[in-house]
Scaffold this active site. Structure first.
Site, mmCIF file in Angstrom:
data_model
loop_
_atom_site.group_PDB
_atom_site.id
_atom_site.type_symbol
_atom_site.label_atom_id
_atom_site.label_comp_id
_atom_site.label_asym_id
_atom_site.label_seq_id
_atom_site.Cartn_x
_atom_site.Cartn_y
_atom_site.Cartn_z
ATOM 1 N N SER A 155 -9.741 1.958 2.977
ATOM 2 C CA SER A 155 -9.072 2.632 2.076
ATOM 3 C C SER A 155 -7.815 1.842 1.233
ATOM 4 O O SER A 155 -7.187 2.329 0.534
ATOM 5 C CB SER A 155 -8.267 3.828 2.932
ATOM 6 O OG SER A 155 -7.290 3.263 4.056
ATOM 7 N N SER A 182 -10.202 -0.815 7.082
ATOM 8 C CA SER A 182 -9.648 -0.597 5.745
ATOM 9 C C SER A 182 -8.848 -1.772 5.017
ATOM 10 O O SER A 182 -8.655 -1.775 3.882
ATOM 11 C CB SER A 182 -8.553 0.607 5.747
ATOM 12 O OG SER A 182 -9.487 1.865 6.033
ATOM 13 N N LYS A 197 0.920 -1.242 0.021
ATOM 14 C CA LYS A 197 -0.025 -0.026 -0.018
ATOM 15 C C LYS A 197 0.708 1.146 -0.138
ATOM 16 O O LYS A 197 1.960 1.440 0.562
ATOM 17 C CB LYS A 197 -0.816 -0.186 1.236
ATOM 18 C CG LYS A 197 -1.980 1.103 1.108
ATOM 19 C CD LYS A 197 -2.883 0.900 2.291
ATOM 20 C CE LYS A 197 -3.939 2.122 2.589
ATOM 21 N NZ LYS A 197 -4.715 1.747 3.662
#
Length: 506
Positions: free
Chosen positions: A172, A196, A97
């Site tokens: 997210s 998330s 990420k």
């Protein structure tokens, strides 16, 4: 093993093929690169990876050479003939990420403000994966500074769901989920502050683990809510998550919040060779189902049906399933957003365009300079949360909002802890619906925040939780449920999920 089979394989499948000499790490990396490049040329790209690392193939060659050298020097035959001592992940790629540091690579957090920032070091979890032989493959898209539930708040544009490209992949960490589900990576790191990892995993039909707070180091993760943030994993099977946990968990001197599980917890270390619960072990397990979540408004009938199917399966394994009440859960979402925005306002104060962030007009007065840099650099959702956080922390309201929310958080943690003294697990849906259409909630912050209804209490209580794919909706959208355990009980959570994974109907 052809290229398509490679991009559909789990880490453990690829590991077996590498050790058998059937494929090379270079073949693996090239197969995923080809999928990524083909997707970027499509009319409706996933937007999962924002960068495929140019040196991934070089690292793959190095891994192949090391494996060949060890095989030649040891002349070992049999199952371990292709393994390399101390490097259980040798040659296996993973995606990262965009808010997790990879040395020398951009780490932009999906924000214009950090467009030029490169990480000067590896995050501890990345470093431990590298030390085990794994290869960083690329950066994944995310909501800006991890603030969102749909991966639409990103300077790179939205990430689409591989199952239906008109819908969100969740957020997210939606880019990480879409990369694994879309065949662009076999495994991915995400972060979660209030769901998330688990929400994108549910929307994309993956396993998504949020570990106990402190089990994995946060060093090298750009902070959003420091008392809530945790790195998590996306995978297509339980064994991949167990393999990753076995090499990444534990105390880190660079993160004072990381720790080793207290001996009194009786926690069993998670190992690569994880066995599911036996029939006898299942007969002594107890699972709690909170009424506040099951009866929550807005739960789609398809989600309820798949959740009841999972409960029926639990009962068929002789697990004792009981409905319970957790009154404090009704306050979880507002408490989460008060705590998280307050911590975000504090953490993001460092991005002022002087030490971090893009520089603005240096002739402006300092206050005007800060305002100009943050207004142009932060997106609307990040600005909204900073404003709310500063309001919550302001001198006139901190007692009414922040300190009260901290007390209620303690109540939520206390209720969950007490419940898990009597039950081994809490089970509930991961989300009220399947993946929703892109654009449906982006202009309605309250609707977006309510996406976290089933997940935030886990972060507030610092518990481990795993989103498990249990089926699909009538329109083919993946549906996930959560298995939540006591602190440090990742092994038990994974073992129950593995029994489900290996059940004949799965």
């Amino acid at each position: 093993m052809d290229a398509h089979a490679i991009t559909c394989a789990s880490w453990n499948m690829l590991k077996a093929q590498l050790e058998a000499g059937a494929i090379s790490s270079l073949q693996i990396v090239r197969a995923f690169r080809n999928v990524y490049e083909e997707d970027t040329r499509s009319a409706s790209p996933l937007g999962a990876l924002v960068e495929f690392f140019s040196d991934a193939e070089e690292h793959a060659r190095t891994a192949d050479n090391l494996r060949a050298s060890c095989a030649q020097s040891t002349k070992t035959a049999g199952a371990n003939g292709g393994s390399v001592s101390g490097k259980p992940l040798l040659g296996l790629p993973f995606a990262v990420k965009d808010n997790i540091s990879v040395k020398g690579k951009h780490c932009t957090c999906g924000s214009k403000l950090l467009a030029d920032y490169r990480a000067p070091y590896d995050a501890t979890v990345v470093a431990r994966l590298r030390a085990a032989g794994a290869i960083p493959l690329g950066r994944t898209n995310m909501d800006e500074f991890a603030m969102g539930s749909s991966t639409e708040y990103s300077v790179y544009g939205p990430t689409r769901n591989p199952r239906d490209r008109s819908r969100t992949s969740g957020g997210s960490s939606g880019g990480s989920a879409a990369a694994v589900a879309g065949g662009q990576a076999p495994f991915a790191l995400g972060t979660e502050t209030g769901g998330s990892v688990r929400l994108p995993a549910a929307y994309c039909g993956l396993y998504g683990l949020k570990p106990t707070y402190g089990l994995l180091s946060r060093y090298g993760v750009v902070a959003f809510g420091s008392s809530l943030d945790q790195i998590g994993f996306f995978a297509t099977c339980i064994d991949d998550i167990a393999l990753a946990l076995s090499v990444t968990s534990g105390k880190d001197l660079y993160d004072s919040t990381s720790t080793c599980p207290p001996p009194a917890t009786g926690r069993h270390a998670v190992s690569h060779h994880l066995a599911p619960f036996s029939a006898h072990e299942c007969s002594i397990l107890r699972a709690a189902v909170p009424r506040e979540l099951v009866d929550a408004p807005g739960v789609h009938p398809d989600v309820s049906a798949q959740f009841q199917r999972f409960l029926t399966w639990l009962r068929a394994q002789n697990v004792q399933v009981e409905e319970v009440t957790l009154p404090a859960l009704q306050a979880a979402v507002p408490v989460y957003y008060l705590v998280a925005t307050a911590e975000a306002a504090s953490n993001l104060a460092r991005f002022d365009g002087i030490r971090y962030g893009q520089r603005g007009d240096t002739d402006a007065l300092l206050e005007n300079y800060y305002r100009a840099v943050r207004t142009s650099g932060f997106g609307p959702e990040v600005q909204r949360r900073i404003i709310v956080g500063n309001y919550v922390l302001s001198r006139h309201f901190s007692g009414d909002y922040y300190r009260t929310s901290v007390r209620v958080r303690s109540r939520i943690e206390q209720e969950c802890t007490q419940l898990l003294c009597s039950y081994h697990f809490i089970v509930c849906p991961t989300a009220a619906t399947g993946a929703f259409p892109l654009g449906e909630r982006i202009h309605d912050p309250l609707a977006m925040y309510c996406s976290d209804l089933f997940t935030t209490f886990v972060n507030l209580a610092r518990l481990p939780a795993l989103s498990v794919p249990v089926g699909t909706s009538g329109t083919g959208l993946p549906i996930g449920i959560q298995i939540i355990g006591s602190q440090w009980q990742e092994c038990a959570v994974l073992r129950l999920a593995k029994r489900w994974e290996e059940a004949p109907h799965v």
